[in-house]
Design an enzyme around this catalytic site. Sequence first.
Site, PDB file in Angstrom:
ATOM      1  N   ARG A 191       0.872  -1.179   0.000  1.00 14.06           N
ATOM      2  CA  ARG A 191       0.000   0.000   0.000  1.00 14.06           C
ATOM      3  C   ARG A 191       0.910   1.230   0.000  1.00 14.06           C
ATOM      4  NH1 ARG A 191      -4.217  -0.401   4.779  1.00 14.06           N
ATOM      5  NH2 ARG A 191      -4.868   1.561   3.814  1.00 14.06           N
ATOM      6  N   HIS A 192       0.342   2.380  -0.334  1.00 15.74           N
ATOM      7  CA  HIS A 192       1.090   3.628  -0.208  1.00 15.74           C
ATOM      8  C   HIS A 192       1.403   3.859   1.261  1.00 15.74           C
ATOM      9  CE1 HIS A 192      -2.623   5.255   1.423  1.00 15.74           C
ATOM     10  NE2 HIS A 192      -3.233   4.616   0.432  1.00 15.74           N
ATOM     11  N   ASN A 249      -5.462   9.245   5.927  1.00 16.31           N
ATOM     12  CA  ASN A 249      -5.444   8.114   6.856  1.00 16.31           C
ATOM     13  C   ASN A 249      -5.447   8.626   8.300  1.00 16.31           C
ATOM     14  OD1 ASN A 249      -3.186   6.197   4.745  1.00 16.31           O
ATOM     15  ND2 ASN A 249      -5.415   6.161   4.812  1.00 16.31           N
ATOM     16  N   HIS A 298      -3.520   0.761  -3.517  1.00 13.26           N
ATOM     17  CA  HIS A 298      -4.412   1.140  -2.423  1.00 13.26           C
ATOM     18  C   HIS A 298      -5.091  -0.095  -1.824  1.00 13.26           C
ATOM     19  CE1 HIS A 298      -4.117   5.342  -3.938  1.00 13.26           C
ATOM     20  NE2 HIS A 298      -3.945   4.684  -5.086  1.00 13.26           N
ATOM     21  N   GLU A 315      -7.515   3.972  -6.253  1.00 13.43           N
ATOM     22  CA  GLU A 315      -8.357   3.436  -5.187  1.00 13.43           C
ATOM     23  C   GLU A 315      -9.826   3.410  -5.601  1.00 13.43           C
ATOM     24  OE1 GLU A 315      -8.773   1.517  -3.084  1.00 13.43           O
ATOM     25  OE2 GLU A 315      -8.541   2.232  -1.027  1.00 13.43           O
ATOM     26  N   ARG A 326      -0.331   9.819  -3.458  1.00 13.12           N
ATOM     27  CA  ARG A 326       0.242   9.050  -2.349  1.00 13.12           C
ATOM     28  C   ARG A 326       1.010   7.807  -2.813  1.00 13.12           C
ATOM     29  NH1 ARG A 326      -5.303   8.967  -2.343  1.00 13.12           N
ATOM     30  NH2 ARG A 326      -6.498   7.084  -1.877  1.00 13.12           N
TER      31      ARG A 326
END
Lengths: 455, 462
Positions: free
Chosen positions: A231-232, A238, A372, A307, A286
């Site tokens: 994932r980023h 977040n 994502h 995403e 990201r």
Amino acid sequence: MPVYSISHVENVRICVVMVGLPARGKSLIAQKIVRYLSWLSIKAKCFNVGSYRRNLAGDRPVDASFFDPKNKDGLEVRQEAVNSAIRDMMSWFMDENGVVGILDATNSTRQRREQILRLCRENGIEPMFLESWCDDQELILQNIADVKTTSPDYTNRNSELATDDFLKRIAFYEQGYETMDKDVDNSLTFIKLVNVNSQIILNRIESYLESRIVYYVMNLHIKPRSIWLSRHGESQYNLTGQIGGDADLSERGMRYAKRLPELVLKSLGEENKHTNLTVWTSTMKRTQQTASFLPYKKKLQWKALDELDAGECDGMTYEEIEQKFPEDFKARDDNKYEYRYRGGESYRDIVIRLEPIIMELERQENILIITHQAVLRCLYAYFMNVPQEESPWMSIPLHTLIKLEPRAYLTLVTSIKADIPAVSTYKEKGTSQLGETETMTSKSRDIIRNSKDLA
Amino acid sequence: MTQLYSTESGRLFHAGKICIALAGLPGRGKTHLSVSLTRYLRWLGVKTHSFHLGDYRRASAVLDLHHELFMPEPEEREANEMRNRIVDECVNDMLNFFEKDKGQVAIYDAVNALPEDRLKLSQKFLSANIQVLFIESSVTDDSIIMRNMESAARSSPDYVNWDYEKAYKDYSDRIKFLTPYYQEMGTKDAENSLSYIKFINFGDRIELHNSNYGYLINKVVFFLMNSRIKLGSVFFARCYKNSLEYTQDPPLDDEGDKYARNLTKTLLNHLAKEGKAYAKHLNQTSTERPKVQREYSVEERHPAAGVDGVDENSLVVWTSVKKRTMETTKYFTEKGVNIRHRIQLSQKNPGVVGGMNEVEIEKKFPSEYALFKQDPYHHRFSRAELYHDLAIKIEPLILEMERMSGDILIIADDTVLKVFYGYLMSCSCYDIPSLNFSTDEIIEIRFNAYSNSARVIPIESN
């Protein structure tokens, strides 16, 4: 909600009949096709005649002599096994609306194929024969080593004896083997793969879905390789618990990006440290920021790796969604795979846009994908054969590098955690609170957690 | 960063340079193949050009048509020299296309009758680091050759202003002259090292030799698998109310319902006027439509089970999964037409500029707007989809469309229609964003060997 897919399949029936001597990779191809189609929500099932044969043979010892064309008893059992497998396949088409059924057996004689052809046509289906032909001894021995360790016929058998017995079995099949011939079998739909795709004959492919299966098989290769998924790094959104958006990385996320090259090297191991990877990211900031410190030259952006689009809920927190759209919030928990955000996407939608990515991944060698949460779940589900009810609920933590190594009959998973804290973005069913608890129920979620940790 | 399918200014980074050399006697559909492959590859964003040896021959021949010139080994010295000069000129242009114009795929449309010539060609390109793939088109079905001969006599550039009968005879003589010279690929061992595809009876059978080709060629093979000589039409209609914001998904209103009714009526009337047999049944108000379905015996091939468009005499409707497009099809459903919902047909996501007109965009994002104006096909506003993304998304549908032989109606947002239309009518990607579709028209595309044609059907109102 209408069901849609890469192809309209509501009434489509395709019966793939495998052809070829033992140890030609038939089962491997059959299983990959089933996994690929199932992932696309096209109902597919493999009917392995060998397991029918084992059931019928009961306690009788099955060694090479069983496959001697002069062994009447053996012939009868094998005949009956094919018949039952086809019978079961036809009732699966009828009762369970199956779309692609694969009959996995040697089907090495024209007589046997003729008989299958008639049975299929009696049920209104034109079968597609898929032959794997190989005379590359090295490949065959490699396959035998695979079969020996995986076939139920050879559990608890001495390895050398097993190889010996298996070679005898192949010799019996060779006696009557009739390969698909472009003149004799001209009226049939068939595909013939010679020495793993170095030559291919495609005869009378009549539907789009068939061509899709062929295209998939054409892109498969057996060179060893790995796929890395991450994932980023942790993003500003977040931190605030917001979903969607196109936020920058947080300070900790940036630290992960800087650490990532080191994690990749660790995962490659000392002897492979010069391996060149290709990096794929989404078009979002990201993931690109996360990839920015990687030393590899080939970096590609894919819109398809973006995403899940949350539509009207983009930028909200789960609490806000629960307040503003309580019904939607519940509907999503009830069927997370199918639920489509207002004006946005569902997991099913993501799978459809990821299909070209999977096709390309099968063809490629070493790839590192930075994407994502939802997209990663779908990619992971493809490689690990995770069912749709479970895949949207898998937990894939931030700041973790996952390595997948596809092997003949399974995919190995290892993971390395960067020692950089991050928030949890995992949302359990029935709550709007983020974070993982001890009482979680879903099973497949644990695959990653329980994968071998290299850190 | 590069994209998977790059722009026309550069090459796909992982595909290399490829020369696709066709081979086969006249009347085997080579030109049709080169035209349709060029169209498909260009639409994918691959810089492709086809080089027809015939064009070079026409440009240099003193006598306009001279059978000797078509022969691989002309007996007259003069003809031989001229022939070699023409071939060299064409091959040099291809090399220049790769070197100077950053071309990625050159398609060489010529008979390429002899193994020696094919090997020489292959060596020439390989030494310039260009991969060579031969596609040999052969036809064993005489009716296909007859049809191709008729079409060549009517529309080949060799026979402009010719009397049809005379042209037909000349073309058939040309085939007769060449047939004894032509040597099929793969019959001599020397050709074992070549990569080639045998394309037999327009895709009835496809044989791939030395086929570990890579990305682009696999795509070409997938295209060949689905490419058919198409008889049906593709119709485009916009979905009603298109000024909506991307995220909204309201049902049809009364106006929209009227639109749906008029669209259905117009198309069915049009199909009936065209004499499509199935349209007659669709227009019957009775719910009982005669089902023409014959029984097949186990001795003969069965048609693909449950597949759309197997029958050239059929109609299927594709729509997106938005409420208003699905509801637009309800009158077709009443008539018993098959409707297929496809997520890929959803409109282009406008990203941050959603709901804004150009003036507003310019005001809010002046520098981005300037970039967008330069290349509207490839410019990405934050979080937006490109036309190019749409193309990648709908590619599977394009291939399925190529395979189907019946009629298809596509009801979708105009951003999606532009990309479909751009493919079928070989528009440059710079023109695609400015195509225009009106809500009071249906567009019909008809397929043709050399280029497809489009026409407008006004939607009847009442």
